[in-house]
Design an enzyme around this catalytic site. Structure first.
Site, PDB file in Angstrom:
ATOM      1  N   HIS A 476       0.809  -1.215   0.000  1.00 24.50           N
ATOM      2  CA  HIS A 476       0.000   0.000   0.000  1.00 24.50           C
ATOM      3  C   HIS A 476       0.849   1.276   0.000  1.00 24.50           C
ATOM      4  CE1 HIS A 476      -3.542  -2.345   2.074  1.00 24.50           C
ATOM      5  NE2 HIS A 476      -3.394  -2.663   0.803  1.00 24.50           N
TER       6      HIS A 476
HETATM    7  C1  LIG Z   1       0.216  -7.641  -4.675  1.00 20.90           C
HETATM    8  C2  LIG Z   1      -0.705  -6.517  -4.299  1.00 20.90           C
HETATM    9  C3  LIG Z   1      -1.795  -6.781  -3.459  1.00 20.90           C
HETATM   10  C4  LIG Z   1      -2.663  -5.747  -3.096  1.00 20.90           C
HETATM   11  N1  LIG Z   1      -3.807  -6.047  -2.420  1.00 20.90           N
HETATM   12  C5  LIG Z   1      -4.751  -5.093  -2.260  1.00 20.90           C
HETATM   13  C6  LIG Z   1      -6.030  -5.420  -1.758  1.00 20.90           C
HETATM   14  O1  LIG Z   1      -6.342  -6.579  -1.477  1.00 20.90           O
HETATM   15  N2  LIG Z   1      -6.940  -4.421  -1.612  1.00 20.90           N
HETATM   16  C7  LIG Z   1      -6.636  -3.117  -1.901  1.00 20.90           C
HETATM   17  O2  LIG Z   1      -7.495  -2.239  -1.717  1.00 20.90           O
HETATM   18  N3  LIG Z   1      -5.422  -2.784  -2.394  1.00 20.90           N
HETATM   19  C8  LIG Z   1      -4.493  -3.737  -2.610  1.00 20.90           C
HETATM   20  N4  LIG Z   1      -3.300  -3.416  -3.180  1.00 20.90           N
HETATM   21  C9  LIG Z   1      -3.007  -1.995  -3.430  1.00 20.90           C
HETATM   22  C10 LIG Z   1      -3.795  -1.380  -4.577  1.00 20.90           C
HETATM   23  O3  LIG Z   1      -3.962  -2.307  -5.618  1.00 20.90           O
HETATM   24  C11 LIG Z   1      -3.053  -0.126  -5.057  1.00 20.90           C
HETATM   25  O4  LIG Z   1      -2.942   0.794  -3.988  1.00 20.90           O
HETATM   26  C12 LIG Z   1      -3.746   0.573  -6.202  1.00 20.90           C
HETATM   27  O5  LIG Z   1      -3.976  -0.309  -7.256  1.00 20.90           O
HETATM   28  C13 LIG Z   1      -2.882   1.745  -6.670  1.00 20.90           C
HETATM   29  O6  LIG Z   1      -3.471   2.327  -7.798  1.00 20.90           O
HETATM   30  P1  LIG Z   1      -2.678   3.397  -8.652  1.00 20.90           P
HETATM   31  O7  LIG Z   1      -3.600   3.858  -9.721  1.00 20.90           O
HETATM   32  O8  LIG Z   1      -2.087   4.406  -7.736  1.00 20.90           O
HETATM   33  O9  LIG Z   1      -1.432   2.607  -9.264  1.00 20.90           O
HETATM   34  P2  LIG Z   1      -1.408   1.278 -10.139  1.00 20.90           P
HETATM   35  O10 LIG Z   1      -2.704   0.580 -10.097  1.00 20.90           O
HETATM   36  O11 LIG Z   1      -0.195   0.532  -9.726  1.00 20.90           O
HETATM   37  O12 LIG Z   1      -1.260   1.813 -11.628  1.00 20.90           O
HETATM   38  C14 LIG Z   1      -0.129   2.434 -12.160  1.00 20.90           C
HETATM   39  C15 LIG Z   1      -0.067   2.051 -13.636  1.00 20.90           C
HETATM   40  O13 LIG Z   1       0.790   2.947 -14.299  1.00 20.90           O
HETATM   41  C16 LIG Z   1       1.643   2.208 -15.167  1.00 20.90           C
HETATM   42  N5  LIG Z   1       2.858   3.009 -15.343  1.00 20.90           N
HETATM   43  C17 LIG Z   1       3.724   3.354 -14.373  1.00 20.90           C
HETATM   44  N6  LIG Z   1       4.703   4.113 -14.891  1.00 20.90           N
HETATM   45  C18 LIG Z   1       4.437   4.254 -16.211  1.00 20.90           C
HETATM   46  C19 LIG Z   1       5.103   4.920 -17.272  1.00 20.90           C
HETATM   47  N7  LIG Z   1       6.221   5.627 -17.067  1.00 20.90           N
HETATM   48  N8  LIG Z   1       4.563   4.845 -18.514  1.00 20.90           N
HETATM   49  C20 LIG Z   1       3.406   4.156 -18.730  1.00 20.90           C
HETATM   50  N9  LIG Z   1       2.753   3.483 -17.754  1.00 20.90           N
HETATM   51  C21 LIG Z   1       3.260   3.550 -16.505  1.00 20.90           C
HETATM   52  C22 LIG Z   1       1.879   0.917 -14.412  1.00 20.90           C
HETATM   53  O14 LIG Z   1       2.356  -0.101 -15.257  1.00 20.90           O
HETATM   54  C23 LIG Z   1       0.500   0.646 -13.845  1.00 20.90           C
HETATM   55  O15 LIG Z   1      -0.311  -0.059 -14.757  1.00 20.90           O
HETATM   56  C24 LIG Z   1      -2.406  -4.413  -3.548  1.00 20.90           C
HETATM   57  C25 LIG Z   1      -1.320  -4.150  -4.392  1.00 20.90           C
HETATM   58  C26 LIG Z   1      -0.482  -5.187  -4.771  1.00 20.90           C
HETATM   59  C27 LIG Z   1       0.663  -4.880  -5.694  1.00 20.90           C
END
Ligand SMILES: Cc1cc2nc3c(=O)[nH]c(=O)nc-3n(C[C@H](O)[C@H](O)[C@H](O)COP(=O)(O)OP(=O)(O)OC[C@H]3O[C@@H](n4cnc5c(N)ncnc54)[C@H](O)[C@@H]3O)c2cc1C
Length: 539
Positions: A476
């Site tokens: 997280h």
């Molecule tokens: C193994 C795991 C288990 C988890 N379990 C839970 C759970 O059970 N419940 C819960 O609520 N949360 C959980 N989380 C946390 C939750 O999934 C994340 O906090 C949330 O998805 C974050 O969303 P985000 O949009 O900030 O980033 P992300 O969903 O990580 O999205 C970022 C995206 O940007 C892309 N990206 C990054 N840099 C670039 C670039 N330079 N160019 C193009 N694309 C790029 C990445 O590839 C990715 O697809 C978990 C996370 C993980 C990894």
């Protein structure tokens, strides 16, 4: 705009970097009325790996580098110098395609605290409509839940005596039963809901991107790594990205929206000249804006897992390790989308306070009917179950810094887990309370001895040492581009990067601090609210 040798240039109203939990929401909402053209860039591939769609598949994706950035922290001083593995989704849906599927919004007080820190518009009453807007709650609508949103939130599709016994045991120790961790209050013991639809994962790609697929004004590019934001002075004008070995660029007529997640968003800002000036100069990057807060204030949830041997062969260990039972579970899932393959990162759990002086719970327990030495590795050969302690509001703060000017180089991640006395005490006290639950009558028929840390480990020092030796992330990370109005805040209340025009950050990195729960639902809420703000500002 300076293209610096980039090849083809296309033009859109909005260019979004990152198709994760937040980016897919933006892509859907901003393209919905057809007035704006949108480009969504994703570094990873399409979400075609079948394990993405099976809930228990998260165990398979944990170390699957085709869909995972697979980061590591630097050696953590509070964890005996161990490096902590940090999986992050690199695929359509981002981390919502590889996560543990739990749907937990946090506490009402988290958002009221955000508001009190000066973030007007982010109190619980302000954000609740966006949680509801996102949600398709299969139990039906009420004061806290919506049914008209794209994100399906469901109950678990499997009956498991162990998970039920855990809840009963918690109640026996005086923790109240809570039928809904996302309702009036979070405190209590109960069952987690998950982001699933009829037994399949409901990632943000599935929930938001798929329905928007046919829109002529939305273009999605996969395997496209954004390398640099392109500026004219301090106005963001576009993004340079690498795809299939080619350098391309896309212009943004209105805004560049960064949704790369808590590690990659600050990394991209720093690579593009928005970050601490000293760090940028060290790597030969021209400074667009000296923004010392970019990458600062990194927070994460630590978890410490207590493993218990089970007296009966009813755990997932027994199913996975037995060819016939494993095949039957597979058939049950294929035919009915039910059974053990629908297990998420927790089945039941509890939220409680380690100290009566606290206003709200500081500990979350995730219970799962299986056990392993390390997450993502082989399950034990004996029957076992796991209950993990997670401190909800850590005081420890870390940082994210680029290691080089190479956009493909992993960043330097320091979380500084367990660096304050409050954090250390919360874990020791949390383990003691969890042990009382595990010893309660309802679990007596099942609990056949503690495997880790082991019943002989009882002193504060021994328990803390166990935390340092074995603690790992709950995945997280947040707050590396935190919202606020102090000198270190990176974005304002409308998520606009302070000091830069035409650019916002929209993802888990903008959280003013880590909320008391799992971060996927809050990130989706943030993107829902951001979409409204972006469309309002476009009028
Ligand atoms: C193994 C795991 C288990 C988890 N379990 C839970 C759970 O059970 N419940 C819960 O609520 N949360 C959980 N989380 C946390 C939750 O999934 C994340 O906090 C949330 O998805 C974050 O969303 P985000 O949009 O900030 O980033 P992300 O969903 O990580 O999205 C970022 C995206 O940007 C892309 N990206 C990054 N840099 C670039 C670039 N330079 N160019 C193009 N694309 C790029 C990445 O590839 C990715 O697809 C978990 C996370 C993980 C990894």
């Amino acid at each position: 705009m300076n293209n610096n040798g980039a090849g083809e240039t296309a033009e859109f109203d909005y260019v979004i970097v990152g198709a994760g939990s937040a980016g897919c929401v933006l892509a859907n909402r901003l393209s919905a009325d057809g007035r704006h053209s949108v480009l969504l860039l994703e570094a990873g591939p399409k979400d075609s790996n079948i394990w993405i769609h099976v809930p228990l598949g998260y165990g398979k994706l944990f170390k699957e580098k085709s869909v995972n950035w697979m980061y590591q922290t630097e050696p953590e001083p509070g964890l005996h110098g161990r490096q902590v593995f940090q999986p992050r989704g690199k695929v359509l849906g981002g981390s919502s395609s590889i996560n543990g599927l739990l749907y937990v919004r946090g506490q009402h007080e988290d958002y009221d605290r955000w508001r009190q820190r000066g973030n007007v518009g982010w109190g619980f009453d302000d954000v609740l409509p966006y949680f509801k807007k996102a949600e398709h709650q299969t139990r039906g609508a009420d004061a806290y839940h919506g049914t008209d949103g794209p994100l399906s939130v469901s109950d678990w599709r499997h009956a498991d005596p162990l998970s039920e016994a855990f809840v009963k045991a918690a109640v026996e120790t005086g923790i109240p039963f809570n039928p809904d961790f996302n309702g009036a209050t979070q405190e209590g013991a109960g069952f987690f809901q998950t982001t699933t639809r009829r037994g399949r994962r409901a990632s943000s790609a599935f929930s938001y991107l798929r329905p928007a697929k046919g829109r002529g004004n939305l273009k999605v590019e996969t395997s496209a790594l954004a390398q640099r934001i392109l500026f004219e002075g301090r106005r963001a004008r576009g993004v340079e990205y690498r795809q299939d070995g080619n350098l391309r660029s896309a212009k943004a007529r209105r805004e560049v929206l960064i949704s790369g997640g808590a590690y990659n968003s600050p990394q991209l800002l720093q690579l593009s000249g928005v970050g601490p000036a000293e760090l940028l100069k060290q790597h030969g990057i021209a400074v667009v804006l000296d923004a010392p807060g970019v990458g600062n204030d990194l927070q994460d949830h630590l978890q410490v897992r207590i493993v218990t041997r089970c007296a009966q062969s009813i755990t997932l260990n027994d199913i996975v390790n037995h060819p016939v039972r494993r095949t039957l579970a597979g058939m049950q899932y294929a035919a009915f989308r039910r059974g053990p393959l629908t297990i998420a990162a927790g089945t039941s759990g509890a939220f409680f306070k380690t100290n009566p002086r606290l206003a709200t719970p500081d500990i979350q327990i995730h219970f799962i009917p299986f056990s392993t030495d390390k997450m993502g590795e082989k399950l034990h050969s004996f029957p076992g179950f796991t209950a993990s302690v997670c401190q909800l509001r850590p005081e420890s703060r870390g940082s994210l810094k680029i290691r080089s000017a190479d956009p493909a180089a992993p960043p330097e991640i320091r979380i500084n887990y367990l660096s304050t006395e409050t954090d250390r005490t919360a874990f020791v006290d949390g383990i003691r309370i969890l042990r009382r639950i595990l010893a309660a009558p309802a679990l007596k028929p099942y609990a056949a001895g503690e495997v880790y840390p082991g019943a002989d480990k009882t002193s504060d020092e021994e328990l803390l040492d166990f935390c340092r030796k074995t603690g790992g992330t709950v995945y997280h990370p947040t707050s590396t581009c935190r919202m606020g109005s102090d000198p270190l805040a990176v974005v304002d209340q409308r998520l606009r990067v302070r000091g830069i025009d035409g650019m916002r950050v929209v993802d888990a990195s903008v959280m003013p601090d880590l909320m008391s729960g799992n971060t996927n639902a809050p990130t989706i809420m943030i993107a829902e609210k951001a979409s409204d703000m972006i469309l309002e500002d476009a009028r």
